[in-house]
Design an enzyme around this catalytic site. Structure first.
Site, PDB file in Angstrom:
ATOM      1  N   GLY A  71       0.811  -1.215   0.000  1.00 48.06           N
ATOM      2  CA  GLY A  71       0.000   0.000   0.000  1.00 48.06           C
ATOM      3  C   GLY A  71       0.845   1.267   0.000  1.00 48.06           C
ATOM      4  N   THR A  72       1.903   1.247   0.780  1.00 50.96           N
ATOM      5  CA  THR A  72       2.744   2.442   0.877  1.00 50.96           C
ATOM      6  C   THR A  72       3.352   2.798  -0.473  1.00 50.96           C
ATOM      7  OG1 THR A  72       3.222   1.999   3.194  1.00 50.96           O
ATOM      8  CG2 THR A  72       4.774   3.414   2.029  1.00 50.96           C
ATOM      9  N   ASN A 152      -8.521   4.489   7.830  1.00 54.64           N
ATOM     10  CA  ASN A 152      -8.026   3.316   8.547  1.00 54.64           C
ATOM     11  C   ASN A 152      -8.107   3.447  10.066  1.00 54.64           C
ATOM     12  OD1 ASN A 152      -5.953   5.227   7.475  1.00 54.64           O
ATOM     13  ND2 ASN A 152      -4.667   4.184   8.963  1.00 54.64           N
ATOM     14  N   GLN A 180      -7.844   0.088   2.924  1.00 55.19           N
ATOM     15  CA  GLN A 180      -8.689  -0.336   4.035  1.00 55.19           C
ATOM     16  C   GLN A 180     -10.108  -0.701   3.569  1.00 55.19           C
ATOM     17  OE1 GLN A 180      -8.247  -1.715   7.429  1.00 55.19           O
ATOM     18  NE2 GLN A 180      -6.682  -0.186   7.067  1.00 55.19           N
ATOM     19  N   GLY A 201      -2.076  -6.415   0.078  1.00 54.75           N
ATOM     20  CA  GLY A 201      -2.425  -7.803   0.352  1.00 54.75           C
ATOM     21  C   GLY A 201      -2.611  -8.166   1.814  1.00 54.75           C
ATOM     22  N   HIS A 202      -1.765  -7.594   2.691  1.00 53.28           N
ATOM     23  CA  HIS A 202      -1.805  -8.087   4.080  1.00 53.28           C
ATOM     24  C   HIS A 202      -2.998  -7.564   4.861  1.00 53.28           C
ATOM     25  CE1 HIS A 202      -0.135  -4.658   6.556  1.00 53.28           C
ATOM     26  NE2 HIS A 202       0.202  -4.243   5.368  1.00 53.28           N
ATOM     27  N   THR A 238      12.455  -7.473  -9.981  1.00 55.72           N
ATOM     28  CA  THR A 238      11.987  -8.835 -10.215  1.00 55.72           C
ATOM     29  C   THR A 238      10.657  -9.045  -9.507  1.00 55.72           C
ATOM     30  OG1 THR A 238      14.264  -9.584 -10.311  1.00 55.72           O
ATOM     31  CG2 THR A 238      12.596 -11.280  -9.949  1.00 55.72           C
ATOM     32  N   CYS A 325       1.602   2.387  11.829  1.00 51.86           N
ATOM     33  CA  CYS A 325       2.817   2.998  11.284  1.00 51.86           C
ATOM     34  C   CYS A 325       3.285   4.137  12.163  1.00 51.86           C
ATOM     35  CB  CYS A 325       2.539   3.532   9.890  1.00 51.86           C
ATOM     36  SG  CYS A 325       1.429   2.479   8.982  1.00 51.86           S
TER      37      CYS A 325
HETATM   38  C1  LIG Z   1      -2.078  -0.232   5.817  1.00 52.18           C
HETATM   39  C2  LIG Z   1      -2.435   0.946   4.996  1.00 52.18           C
HETATM   40  C3  LIG Z   1      -1.544   1.465   4.038  1.00 52.18           C
HETATM   41  C4  LIG Z   1      -0.134   0.927   3.867  1.00 52.18           C
HETATM   42  O1  LIG Z   1      -0.119  -0.330   3.277  1.00 52.18           O
HETATM   43  P1  LIG Z   1       1.175  -1.271   3.464  1.00 52.18           P
HETATM   44  O2  LIG Z   1       0.910  -2.417   2.544  1.00 52.18           O
HETATM   45  O3  LIG Z   1       1.208  -1.671   4.898  1.00 52.18           O
HETATM   46  O4  LIG Z   1       2.362  -0.473   3.047  1.00 52.18           O
HETATM   47  C5  LIG Z   1      -1.963   2.525   3.266  1.00 52.18           C
HETATM   48  N1  LIG Z   1      -3.201   3.052   3.410  1.00 52.18           N
HETATM   49  C6  LIG Z   1      -4.071   2.586   4.308  1.00 52.18           C
HETATM   50  C7  LIG Z   1      -5.423   3.196   4.402  1.00 52.18           C
HETATM   51  C8  LIG Z   1      -3.723   1.519   5.131  1.00 52.18           C
HETATM   52  O5  LIG Z   1      -4.606   1.072   6.036  1.00 52.18           O
END
Ligand SMILES: *Cc1c(COP(=O)(O)O)cnc(C)c1O
Length: 379
Positions: A71-72, A152, A180, A201-202, A238, A325
């Site tokens: 996401g970041t 989030n 989210q 994904g996580h 990769t 974070c």
């Molecule tokens: C967790 C989150 C991210 C960051 O995603 P990562 O995969 O952990 O880098 C970005 N935006 C929101 C709204 C999130 O909840």
């Protein structure tokens, strides 16, 4: 590990079926997807299949899905890449909400350092951006508008469809952070009309370090990670085969179970609220009618969240004060202060985020411990 995990907005456990699906890509099917030989072709076939699956579920074309490290990276790429590309048309203004994830706010700050002007949209008491504010902020000079789909920390939904229309009326790109939202709301990028959308994904039982950015065909953005011709020349490196296979598999399963999961989560959050209803001076942050079923952001008057979280952790209940974070910092949440809470009120707030693997018994137990801890700390 034992304990009651109520921090699903921070991360979720990898789904067991997903875990089994990717095992071969860590063992016999280890090829580099860019290699032209059999090992490589086998890896590329898996990447292609994952891309097709994800695209079809998002209602996108497969060449509109770009795999990233999460996401970041997706948020950084969309905002930096989108704004920088628009600068070539002479547009140097960016509009972003003040309650975005730090990944997006960091990108906005970076743009400011590069000479862009950035407007940070306020939110109302309920935690959402008002359409008026959007209308006022977006001008002919705006190149990019960024507004997350759901926050989030509070789970509150944002008016992204209207924001997207307004951005397009002025010729600006529209990006939404759907990290989210993706676990709980079905995504149809065509219907939403967005130019870019990020997922991770996580947050839906895939792997950490996996994500994607949807970029609508025809939208030009600058690359962020260069040095390789992967992802149609726009994102070097990769491809992490196991990671993208897991992303697609986890998202597919999430969509299949979504309605059922949401029902379960709604019941769990209602049960929790019911079980703590005898506690006095509890306020829910964020309008509950317009929020995800998974998140309860609660303020326990007179109780510092650091002390509360520490004591709950000792009892085996894991939750958070806000974004993971930023949890190492003692700063009050930027989301809650943007909603008008005082610093002190923000520091009395905690986030419970439920997940599909939580059971009613755990929620009852967590509620009981919450009551005990709040009452003890108030004494
Ligand atoms: C967790 C989150 C991210 C960051 O995603 P990562 O995969 O952990 O880098 C970005 N935006 C929101 C709204 C999130 O909840």
């Amino acid at each position: 590990m034992k304990g009651i995990y109520l921090d699903h907005a921070a991360t979720t456990p990898v789904d067991k079926e997903v875990f089994e699906r990717i095992r071969p890509y860590y063992t016999e099917l280890f090829g580099n997807a860019d290699s032209p030989h059999a090992f490589g072709r086998r890896a590329m076939a898996a990447v292609d299949e994952a891309r097709d699956t994800l695209a079809s579920l998002l209602h996108a074309k497969n060449n509109e899905v770009y795999f990233t490290s999460g996401g970041t990276e997706s948020d950084n790429w969309a905002i930096l890449g989108g704004a920088r590309a628009k600068r070539r048309e002479g547009k140097t203004h960016v509009v972003i909400s003040s309650i975005e994830h730090h990944a997006s706010l960091f990108a906005a700050k970076t743009l400011e350092n590069e000479g862009f002007s950035v407007s940070y949209l306020p939110v109302n008491k309920g935690g959402s951006v008002e359409v008026n504010a959007l209308e006022e902020a977006i001008t002919e000079n705006t190149g990019l508008v960024a507004l997350m789909w759901t926050n989030n920390e509070t789970g509150v939904l944002q008016p992204i469809e209207r924001a997207c229309e307004l951005a397009h009326e002025k010729g600006a790109l529209f990006f939404t952070d759907a990290v989210q939202a993706a676990p709980y709301l079905p995504i149809d990028v065509e219907k939403l009309g967005v130019d870019m959308l990020s997922v991770s994904g996580h947050k839906f039982h895939g792997l950490k370090g996996s994500g994607a950015l949807f970029i609508k065909n025809g939208v030009k953005i600058e690359k962020l990670v260069g040095g390789g011709e992967q992802e149609r020349g726009l994102r070097g490196g990769t491809v992490n085969v196991a990671s993208v296979v897991a992303l697609a598999a986890a998202y597919e399963k999430t969509r299949k179970e979504q309605a059922e999961t949401n029902k379960k989560l709604k019941n769990l959050s209602e049960l929790f609220l019911q079980e703590i209803s005898t506690l006095e001076d509890v306020t829910r942050n964020g309008e509950s009618e317009n929020a995800l079923p998974s998140i309860l952001n609660l303020r326990f008057g007179g109780v510092e969240n650091t002390a509360f979280l520490y004591n709950m952790d000792l009892k085996g209940v894991c939750l958070a004060a806000g974004s993971a974070c930023a949890s190492a910092s003692v700063k009050p949440s930027h989301v809650l202060t943007a909603m008008g809470l005082t610093e002190r009120e923000a520091k009395e707030s905690v986030r419970f985020s439920f997940g599909k693997t939580n059971e009613e018994e755990e929620v009852r137990e967590a509620a009981l411990l919450t009551k005990e801890t709040v009452e003890r700390l108030r004494k």
